[in-house]
Design a protein around this motif. Structure first.
Motif, short mmCIF file in Angstrom:
data_model
loop_
_atom_site.label_atom_id
_atom_site.label_comp_id
_atom_site.label_asym_id
_atom_site.label_seq_id
_atom_site.Cartn_x
_atom_site.Cartn_y
_atom_site.Cartn_z
N LYS A 1 0.81 -1.23 0.00
CA LYS A 1 0.00 0.00 0.00
C LYS A 1 0.83 1.27 0.00
O LYS A 1 0.28 2.36 -0.17
CB LYS A 1 -0.95 0.00 1.20
N THR A 2 2.14 1.17 0.18
CA THR A 2 2.97 2.37 0.08
C THR A 2 2.97 2.92 -1.33
O THR A 2 3.25 4.10 -1.55
CB THR A 2 4.44 2.08 0.46
N GLN A 3 2.73 2.03 -2.30
CA GLN A 3 2.79 2.36 -3.73
C GLN A 3 4.20 2.77 -4.16
O GLN A 3 4.38 3.35 -5.23
CB GLN A 3 1.78 3.44 -4.09
N ASP B 1 -1.63 -6.49 1.66
CA ASP B 1 -1.15 -5.34 0.89
C ASP B 1 -0.04 -4.62 1.65
O ASP B 1 0.02 -3.39 1.72
CB ASP B 1 -2.29 -4.37 0.58
N ASP C 1 3.30 -0.63 7.21
CA ASP C 1 3.31 -0.58 5.75
C ASP C 1 4.25 -1.60 5.14
O ASP C 1 4.03 -2.05 4.01
CB ASP C 1 3.72 0.83 5.29
#
Length: 341
Positions: A8-10, A181, A156
């Motif tokens: 989810k950090t992308q 995620d 994260d």
């Protein structure tokens, strides 16, 4: 070029992270040149820690002018909120930046959470609100703590040992992170030097699209190996799989990973190297392991107090005093010429 996104950090980076622990052992000039070479070749994720002596300073010297093009991850071993802020401000100064992309709790014996007595997670949340850190991560060598961190939904990223010597429980953590995620950063991808074929190591980890391996790099020739994989990533072949299968057979059972969390020893034994000397001599033989200095380090095993402190701190539950004794006896036979390596 293979890339990986850390959940989810992308954060999307080259599937070749730079592990900066080993650059403690070289000069500032050498380290800066090595790090810069890695960056210019396409590496964009750099991992360090507050306790890696001058590693942060060396990364800062090499990357400050290209800060917006790289991702920096560092760690704190602080046990209190006060220690957290001290470490964070020191890291920011040495890395020559005003923010850290992933700030990690460094191998804590528990999973920091909001409102707990340590105050660590609350401090991290405050630092995130201030813009000094962008993502909160955790590193560990304990499966129970790692699993708790995943289940908590608070983190994260997870940084955990993962390589082709991994157990089913380790692989389950990778799968759990993907489901949650949550980014997975693989440390000890070469198992502390016991894995000597980087192609096999890379090909194994390439099978996991959510895993970012970080390679500990100290020498130019080591770096060039991993740089070559940016454009030509190794793929799993029958030959590499056969090598992996042989290594899994040879290294099954109890062996020291060299993580160093058993240290320091009350009598000065260099446990993280001495407890795996037999394997080091057979898998990556070097005359440096037989020098007078190395012999003196092994002889220190005779001073072992059998206090059990190292055994109690080992995240893998190893009987380290027994491993030390076995390795010392084997070492003496090698020195005497009774065993060839």
């Amino acid at each position: 070029m293979q890339k990986v996104t850390l959940g989810k950090t992308q954060i999307t980076v080259n599937k070749n992270g730079f592990g900066a622990l080993p650059i403690q052992r070289i000069s500032l000039q050498e380290a800066a040149a090595l790090v810069r070479k890695a960056y210019e070749a396409g590496m964009d994720y750099f991992d360090t820690a507050r306790v890696y002596t001058d590693s942060e300073e060396k990364l800062g010297a090499a990357l400050s002018d290209v800060r917006s093009h790289v991702y920096l991850a560092t760690k704190t071993m602080a046990q209190t909120a006060e220690g957290f802020w001290k470490d964070l401000e020191t890291s920011l100064k040495l890395l020559r930046t005003d923010y850290i992309d992933i700030y990690q709790f460094h191998n804590p014996a528990f999973c920091p959470k909001p409102g707990d007595e340590s105050g660590l997670y609350d401090a991290a949340l405050k630092a995130k609100k201030q813009g000094k850190i962008r993502h909160i991560g955790i590193t560990n060598h304990r499966i129970a703590v790692a699993q708790e961190a995943i289940d908590s939904g608070l983190y994260d990223t997870l940084q955990f040992p993962f390589c082709y010597l991994a157990t089913e429980k380790d692989t389950a953590l990778v799968e759990a992170c993907k489901k949650a995620d949550m980014g997975f950063v693989a440390m000890k991808a070469l198992s502390g030097g016991l894995i000597t074929n980087s192609k096999a190591a890379y090909a194994f980890l390439a099978q996991y699209d959510n895993v970012l391996p970080i390679w500990g790099v100290q020498r130019t020739e080591e770096l060039e190996e991993f740089i070559s994989y940016i454009e030509h990533p190794p793929k799993m072949t029958e030959e590499l799989q056969a090598l992996i299968d042989r290594d899994r057979t040879e290294l099954s059972g109890e062996f020291c990973r060299g993580c160093g969390y058993c240290m320091p020893c009350p009598v000065g034994i260099e446990i993280n190297n001495c407890a795996r000397m037999s394997l080091l001599l057979r898998r990556s033989p070097s005359q440096l392991q037989l020098t007078d200095e190395a012999q003196a380090k092994m002889k220190k095993i005779e001073d072992c107090l059998h206090c059990g402190k190292c055994k109690g701190k080992c995240p893998y539950g190893l009987d380290t005093p027994s491993l030390l004794e076995k390795n010392y006896e084997d070492y003496k036979r090698i020195l005497a010429g009774e065993v060839q390596v």
